[in-house]
Design a protein around this motif. Structure first.
Motif, PDB file in Angstrom:
ATOM      1  N   ILE A  69      19.185  -8.456  26.343  1.00  0.00           N
ATOM      2  CA  ILE A  69      19.317  -7.032  26.663  1.00  0.00           C
ATOM      3  C   ILE A  69      17.948  -6.368  26.482  1.00  0.00           C
ATOM      4  CG2 ILE A  69      20.530  -4.897  25.987  1.00  0.00           C
ATOM      5  CD1 ILE A  69      22.546  -6.908  26.898  1.00  0.00           C
ATOM      6  N   PRO A  70      17.570  -5.478  27.429  1.00  0.00           N
ATOM      7  CA  PRO A  70      16.274  -4.822  27.273  1.00  0.00           C
ATOM      8  C   PRO A  70      16.236  -3.870  26.074  1.00  0.00           C
ATOM      9  CG  PRO A  70      17.481  -3.894  29.129  1.00  0.00           C
ATOM     10  CD  PRO A  70      18.280  -5.056  28.635  1.00  0.00           C
ATOM     11  N   LYS A  71      15.143  -3.923  25.339  1.00  0.00           N
ATOM     12  CA  LYS A  71      14.946  -2.997  24.213  1.00  0.00           C
ATOM     13  C   LYS A  71      13.554  -2.398  24.356  1.00  0.00           C
ATOM     14  CE  LYS A  71      18.389  -4.571  21.247  1.00  0.00           C
ATOM     15  NZ  LYS A  71      18.760  -5.947  20.966  1.00  0.00           N
ATOM     16  N   TYR A  72      13.427  -1.147  24.008  1.00  0.00           N
ATOM     17  CA  TYR A  72      12.147  -0.467  24.112  1.00  0.00           C
ATOM     18  C   TYR A  72      11.384  -0.667  22.801  1.00  0.00           C
ATOM     19  CZ  TYR A  72       9.229   2.875  26.623  1.00  0.00           C
ATOM     20  OH  TYR A  72       8.218   3.464  27.337  1.00  0.00           O
ATOM     21  N   VAL A  73      10.306  -1.453  22.844  1.00  0.00           N
ATOM     22  CA  VAL A  73       9.539  -1.747  21.631  1.00  0.00           C
ATOM     23  C   VAL A  73       8.068  -1.411  21.861  1.00  0.00           C
ATOM     24  CG1 VAL A  73       8.922  -3.527  19.936  1.00  0.00           C
ATOM     25  CG2 VAL A  73      11.083  -3.709  21.190  1.00  0.00           C
ATOM     26  N   ASP A  74       7.503  -0.575  21.033  1.00  0.00           N
ATOM     27  CA  ASP A  74       6.074  -0.231  21.124  1.00  0.00           C
ATOM     28  C   ASP A  74       5.654   0.144  22.539  1.00  0.00           C
ATOM     29  OD1 ASP A  74       5.817  -0.748  18.444  1.00  0.00           O
ATOM     30  OD2 ASP A  74       5.185  -2.832  18.731  1.00  0.00           O
ATOM     31  N   GLY A  75       6.455   0.937  23.209  1.00  0.00           N
ATOM     32  CA  GLY A  75       6.055   1.445  24.516  1.00  0.00           C
ATOM     33  C   GLY A  75       6.295   0.515  25.682  1.00  0.00           C
ATOM     34  N   HIS A  76       6.860  -0.652  25.437  1.00  0.00           N
ATOM     35  CA  HIS A  76       7.201  -1.484  26.591  1.00  0.00           C
ATOM     36  C   HIS A  76       8.585  -2.105  26.430  1.00  0.00           C
ATOM     37  CE1 HIS A  76       5.500  -4.543  23.894  1.00  0.00           C
ATOM     38  NE2 HIS A  76       6.339  -5.351  24.487  1.00  0.00           N
ATOM     39  N   ILE A  77       9.094  -2.575  27.550  1.00  0.00           N
ATOM     40  CA  ILE A  77      10.435  -3.157  27.551  1.00  0.00           C
ATOM     41  C   ILE A  77      10.356  -4.609  27.064  1.00  0.00           C
ATOM     42  CG2 ILE A  77      12.402  -3.813  28.994  1.00  0.00           C
ATOM     43  CD1 ILE A  77      12.205  -0.875  28.990  1.00  0.00           C
ATOM     44  N   HIS A  78      11.174  -4.908  26.098  1.00  0.00           N
ATOM     45  CA  HIS A  78      11.208  -6.267  25.555  1.00  0.00           C
ATOM     46  C   HIS A  78      12.641  -6.800  25.682  1.00  0.00           C
ATOM     47  CE1 HIS A  78      10.455  -9.590  22.799  1.00  0.00           C
ATOM     48  NE2 HIS A  78      11.594  -9.277  22.215  1.00  0.00           N
ATOM     49  N   TYR A  79      12.769  -8.037  26.135  1.00  0.00           N
ATOM     50  CA  TYR A  79      14.099  -8.653  26.218  1.00  0.00           C
ATOM     51  C   TYR A  79      14.321  -9.529  25.002  1.00  0.00           C
ATOM     52  CZ  TYR A  79      14.881  -6.768  30.813  1.00  0.00           C
ATOM     53  OH  TYR A  79      15.085  -5.895  31.835  1.00  0.00           O
ATOM     54  N   ASP A  80      15.502  -9.372  24.394  1.00  0.00           N
ATOM     55  CA  ASP A  80      15.695 -10.001  23.089  1.00  0.00           C
ATOM     56  C   ASP A  80      16.269 -11.421  23.150  1.00  0.00           C
ATOM     57  OD1 ASP A  80      18.288  -9.542  23.839  1.00  0.00           O
ATOM     58  OD2 ASP A  80      18.823  -8.308  22.116  1.00  0.00           O
ATOM     59  N   GLY A  81      16.476 -11.958  24.352  1.00  0.00           N
ATOM     60  CA  GLY A  81      17.055 -13.307  24.457  1.00  0.00           C
ATOM     61  C   GLY A  81      16.039 -14.385  24.120  1.00  0.00           C
ATOM     62  N   THR A  82      16.404 -15.260  23.192  1.00  0.00           N
ATOM     63  CA  THR A  82      15.499 -16.347  22.801  1.00  0.00           C
ATOM     64  C   THR A  82      15.631 -17.513  23.779  1.00  0.00           C
ATOM     65  OG1 THR A  82      17.242 -17.339  21.467  1.00  0.00           O
ATOM     66  CG2 THR A  82      15.765 -15.765  20.362  1.00  0.00           C
ATOM     67  N   PRO A  83      14.660 -18.435  23.774  1.00  0.00           N
ATOM     68  CA  PRO A  83      14.817 -19.654  24.585  1.00  0.00           C
ATOM     69  C   PRO A  83      16.096 -20.414  24.249  1.00  0.00           C
ATOM     70  CG  PRO A  83      12.537 -19.422  23.874  1.00  0.00           C
ATOM     71  CD  PRO A  83      13.307 -18.331  23.177  1.00  0.00           C
ATOM     72  N   GLU A  84      16.472 -20.419  22.973  1.00  0.00           N
ATOM     73  CA  GLU A  84      17.700 -21.128  22.559  1.00  0.00           C
ATOM     74  C   GLU A  84      18.930 -20.483  23.213  1.00  0.00           C
ATOM     75  OE1 GLU A  84      15.320 -19.999  20.302  1.00  0.00           O
ATOM     76  OE2 GLU A  84      14.417 -21.999  20.311  1.00  0.00           O
ATOM     77  N   LEU A  85      18.939 -19.149  23.238  1.00  0.00           N
ATOM     78  CA  LEU A  85      20.061 -18.443  23.853  1.00  0.00           C
ATOM     79  C   LEU A  85      20.124 -18.742  25.352  1.00  0.00           C
ATOM     80  CD1 LEU A  85      21.809 -15.316  23.171  1.00  0.00           C
ATOM     81  CD2 LEU A  85      20.559 -15.141  25.309  1.00  0.00           C
ATOM     82  N   MET A  86      18.965 -18.758  26.000  1.00  0.00           N
ATOM     83  CA  MET A  86      18.955 -19.021  27.433  1.00  0.00           C
ATOM     84  C   MET A  86      19.324 -20.470  27.748  1.00  0.00           C
ATOM     85  SD  MET A  86      18.674 -16.233  29.012  1.00  0.00           S
ATOM     86  CE  MET A  86      18.119 -16.440  30.723  1.00  0.00           C
ATOM     87  N   ALA A  87      19.042 -21.372  26.811  1.00  0.00           N
ATOM     88  CA  ALA A  87      19.470 -22.768  26.985  1.00  0.00           C
ATOM     89  C   ALA A  87      20.999 -22.835  26.965  1.00  0.00           C
ATOM     90  CB  ALA A  87      18.866 -23.630  25.881  1.00  0.00           C
ATOM     91  N   ASP A  88      21.598 -22.110  26.022  1.00  0.00           N
ATOM     92  CA  ASP A  88      23.071 -22.054  25.961  1.00  0.00           C
ATOM     93  C   ASP A  88      23.629 -21.403  27.231  1.00  0.00           C
ATOM     94  OD1 ASP A  88      22.947 -23.168  23.465  1.00  0.00           O
ATOM     95  OD2 ASP A  88      23.254 -21.288  22.378  1.00  0.00           O
ATOM     96  N   TYR A  89      22.980 -20.309  27.651  1.00  0.00           N
ATOM     97  CA  TYR A  89      23.393 -19.610  28.880  1.00  0.00           C
ATOM     98  C   TYR A  89      23.363 -20.564  30.071  1.00  0.00           C
ATOM     99  CZ  TYR A  89      21.815 -17.557  33.283  1.00  0.00           C
ATOM    100  OH  TYR A  89      21.615 -17.314  34.616  1.00  0.00           O
ATOM    101  N   ALA A  90      22.283 -21.346  30.189  1.00  0.00           N
ATOM    102  CA  ALA A  90      22.137 -22.244  31.353  1.00  0.00           C
ATOM    103  C   ALA A  90      23.291 -23.241  31.411  1.00  0.00           C
ATOM    104  CB  ALA A  90      20.793 -22.971  31.287  1.00  0.00           C
TER     105      ALA A  90
END
Ligand SMILES: [Zn+2]
Length: 337
Positions: free
Chosen positions: A243-264
């Motif tokens: 999910i996009p989060k606003y961090v230090d003036g830019h958009i950061h996505y909080d999904g880790t590589p491990e999460l995306m591996a599970d997603y795949a």
């Protein structure tokens, strides 16, 4: 008719697509509001690096840097006369990277929405949408793209216009819509309705599916929705890395590589054949996804509870296939995949 993508699809159980274009280009210095398509001329090295990142991470296909390369979008930057050249250049750089990879890598010519609302709610006619997409498709074809790939679409008519344009350009194609409004596209389409729409097209896509939207959980619910409607073509899943989060003036996505591996792997279990990421998905994520797809066995289709447990909860109670959720929530906006 055979082409690089249909050949790969006929020999493999799953294909790894690419990750984010926008996120990667912003990390390379793209400023919000700039048109990255000009980088196909001005920063060939950065576009080469964008493509190379996906190929080196194991992607079987990747999208060209031409998402906003239609006349309507480019007009905002005074580039409407350069549609052909911009798309040709984006595909040529891609062709070179793909051909040097030493394996079969598909160059998919990215085609994003026109940014205009179609009649009767807006002013864009079906004919002018077809014309715009056709112009872009010819540029991508001239640059050596294997397929055209329309993405992040929310209106059925715009999806149909792209399909008609690809027929005129005699290009095989794929298409994905973005289901970002309580499981529906912002123009109200459900997953089941896209399956129906695709089934009625005179020139069927090689594959179709969903990209971007909300989180990866919602995207998998959409994939399950496609499967429940009995699709005739392979399904594409390109979900955001969290999910996009606003961090230090830019958009950061909080999904880790491990999460995306599970997603795949869950995407494959849910019935997707072409699996990639969208916003926030970096080569590091893609590498983890490839490894997981290669090493973990395919399982049964997950339940919604299992998806929520692995990837997080859904953005809405229903995905609209039961008649629930908003039917129409149009808004103007620019999004990049
Ligand atoms: Zn995205």
């Amino acid at each position: 008719m055979t082409n690089a993508l249909s050949e790969l699809l006929s020999t493999r159980d799953w294909l790894l697509a690419d990750g984010a274009t926008g996120t990667t280009l912003f990390n390379m210095g793209l400023q919000s509001g700039d048109a990255p398509e000009f980088w196909n001329f001005d920063h060939v090295d950065r576009i080469t690096a964008l493509y190379q990142g996906a190929v080196d991470a194991g992607s079987d296909m990747f999208l060209t840097n031409t998402f906003g390369g239609n006349a309507s979008r480019l007009k905002l930057h005074g580039g409407e006369k350069q549609v052909h050249e911009i798309n040709k250049a984006g595909a040529e750089i891609a062709r070179e990277v793909a051909d040097k990879s030493g394996r079969k890598v598909v160059v998919a010519g990215s085609v994003g929405p026109t940014g205009d609302i179609m009649v009767p709610m807006g002013s864009l006619t079906f004919e002018s949408a077809v014309e715009m997409f056709h112009e872009q498709a010819e540029g991508l074809k001239a640059g050596g793209a294997d397929v055209c790939w329309v993405e992040t679409i929310s209106a059925a008519e715009e999806f149909k216009a792209a399909a008609a344009a690809f027929a005129l350009a005699d290009m095989p194609w794929c298409g994905t819509m973005s289901f970002d409004t309580a499981g529906r596209t912002m123009m109200g389409l459900t997953s089941a309705e896209l399956v129906k729409l695709v089934g009625k097209l005179p020139n069927a896509p090689l594959a179709f599916g969903a990209n971007c939207g909300v989180g990866s959980s919602d995207l998998l619910r959409t994939v399950l929705g496609f499967q429940a409607a009995g699709p005739e073509q392979p399904v594409i899943a390109k979900g955001n890395a969290g999910i996009p989060k606003y961090v230090d003036g830019h958009i950061h996505y909080d999904g880790t590589p491990e999460l995306m591996a599970d997603y795949a792997c869950l995407a494959r279990d849910s019935g997707a054949t072409i699996i990639g990421g969208c916003c926030g998905t970096t080569p590091e994520h893609l590498r983890a996804m490839r490894e997981a797809l290669e090493t973990r066995p395919k399982g049964p289709a997950p339940t919604l509870d299992a998806i929520a447990e692995a990837l997080g909860g859904f953005s809405s109670e229903s995905d609209g296939t039961d008649g629930g959720g908003p039917t129409r929530a149009p808004r103007r906006g620019r999004r990049r995949s």
